[in-house]
Design a protein around this motif. Structure first.
Motif, short mmCIF file in Angstrom:
data_model
loop_
_atom_site.label_atom_id
_atom_site.label_comp_id
_atom_site.label_asym_id
_atom_site.label_seq_id
_atom_site.Cartn_x
_atom_site.Cartn_y
_atom_site.Cartn_z
N VAL A 12 0.85 -1.19 0.00
CA VAL A 12 0.00 0.00 0.00
C VAL A 12 0.89 1.24 0.00
O VAL A 12 2.11 1.15 0.18
CB VAL A 12 -0.93 0.04 1.23
CG1 VAL A 12 -1.90 -1.14 1.22
CG2 VAL A 12 -0.12 0.05 2.53
N GLN A 13 0.25 2.39 -0.18
CA GLN A 13 0.97 3.65 -0.12
C GLN A 13 0.84 4.27 1.26
O GLN A 13 -0.08 3.96 2.03
CB GLN A 13 0.41 4.61 -1.16
CG GLN A 13 0.67 4.17 -2.60
CD GLN A 13 0.25 5.22 -3.60
OE1 GLN A 13 -0.67 5.99 -3.35
NE2 GLN A 13 0.92 5.24 -4.75
N LEU A 18 -4.79 -0.99 6.10
CA LEU A 18 -4.85 -2.43 5.89
C LEU A 18 -5.45 -3.07 7.12
O LEU A 18 -5.31 -2.54 8.23
CB LEU A 18 -3.46 -3.02 5.67
CG LEU A 18 -2.83 -3.03 4.28
CD1 LEU A 18 -1.43 -3.61 4.35
CD2 LEU A 18 -3.68 -3.79 3.28
N ARG A 19 -6.09 -4.21 6.92
CA ARG A 19 -6.63 -4.98 8.03
C ARG A 19 -6.07 -6.38 7.96
O ARG A 19 -6.30 -7.10 6.99
CB ARG A 19 -8.15 -5.02 8.00
CG ARG A 19 -8.76 -5.63 9.26
CD ARG A 19 -10.22 -5.90 9.08
NE ARG A 19 -10.92 -6.16 10.34
CZ ARG A 19 -12.00 -6.93 10.44
NH1 ARG A 19 -12.51 -7.49 9.37
NH2 ARG A 19 -12.59 -7.10 11.62
N THR A 90 6.62 -0.96 7.38
CA THR A 90 6.94 -2.09 6.52
C THR A 90 7.63 -3.19 7.32
O THR A 90 8.63 -2.94 7.98
CB THR A 90 7.84 -1.64 5.36
OG1 THR A 90 7.12 -0.73 4.52
CG2 THR A 90 8.29 -2.83 4.53
N ALA A 91 7.07 -4.39 7.26
CA ALA A 91 7.61 -5.52 8.02
C ALA A 91 6.79 -6.76 7.73
O ALA A 91 5.70 -6.68 7.14
CB ALA A 91 7.57 -5.22 9.53
N VAL A 92 7.30 -7.89 8.19
CA VAL A 92 6.48 -9.10 8.27
C VAL A 92 5.79 -9.08 9.63
O VAL A 92 6.46 -8.92 10.66
CB VAL A 92 7.33 -10.37 8.13
CG1 VAL A 92 6.45 -11.61 8.30
CG2 VAL A 92 8.03 -10.40 6.78
N TYR A 93 4.49 -9.20 9.63
CA TYR A 93 3.70 -9.16 10.85
C TYR A 93 3.33 -10.59 11.25
O TYR A 93 2.78 -11.35 10.44
CB TYR A 93 2.44 -8.32 10.66
CG TYR A 93 2.74 -6.85 10.66
CD1 TYR A 93 3.40 -6.25 9.58
CD2 TYR A 93 2.40 -6.04 11.74
CE1 TYR A 93 3.71 -4.90 9.59
CE2 TYR A 93 2.69 -4.68 11.75
CZ TYR A 93 3.35 -4.13 10.67
OH TYR A 93 3.65 -2.79 10.69
N VAL A 117 3.73 -6.80 5.07
CA VAL A 117 3.12 -5.49 4.87
C VAL A 117 4.21 -4.56 4.34
O VAL A 117 5.26 -4.41 4.97
CB VAL A 117 2.53 -4.93 6.18
CG1 VAL A 117 2.07 -3.48 5.97
CG2 VAL A 117 1.37 -5.80 6.66
N THR A 118 3.96 -3.98 3.18
CA THR A 118 4.90 -3.06 2.58
C THR A 118 4.21 -1.73 2.32
O THR A 118 3.16 -1.71 1.66
CB THR A 118 5.47 -3.62 1.26
OG1 THR A 118 6.07 -4.90 1.50
CG2 THR A 118 6.51 -2.67 0.68
#
Length: 121
Positions: A12-13, A18-19, A90-93, A117-118
């Motif tokens: 996303v920008q 995001l959910r 930005t990371a892996v959740y 999530v980026t």
């Protein structure tokens, strides 16, 4: 065994939302706390948000006011609503749950496989 499956990540920008969702399945007698983690500067997983069975919440300072955690106990699912996303989000959740497989088992932590999530600037 308890399995945690995350979904909802993506690209996303900055400023978008995001959910994330995480559903627990398998042999589950009870679930205690649930939460979301992401790697910190030292690459160790750091708490983003957590929620108790009763609905009490805890957030990292960096996401307070932007992220909201909730859960549906009937569905063994935890959600993370992320608003006003920043590139530094930005990371892996990773989803986390403290659960008990049967009445005589001890509570232990379980982890999902992670969802990326980026956030682009």
């Amino acid at each position: 065994q308890v399995q945690l499956v995350e979904s909802g990540g993506g690209l996303v920008q900055a400023g978008d939302s995001l959910r994330l969702s995480c559903a627990a399945s398998g042999s589950i007698f009870s679930i205690n706390d649930m939460g979301w983690y992401r790697p910190g500067p030292g690459k160790q997983r750091e708490l983003v948000a957590a929620i108790t069975t009763g609905g009490s919440t805890n957030y990292a300072d960096s996401v307070k006011g932007r992220f909201s955690i909730s859960r549906d106990n009937a569905k063994n699912t935890v959600y993370l609503q992320m608003n006003s996303l920043k590139p530094e989000d930005t990371a892996v959740y990773y989803c986390n749950a403290v659960a008990q497989r049967d009445p005589i088992a001890t509570m232990r932590q379980y982890w999902g496989q992670g969802t990326q999530v980026t956030v682009s600037s």
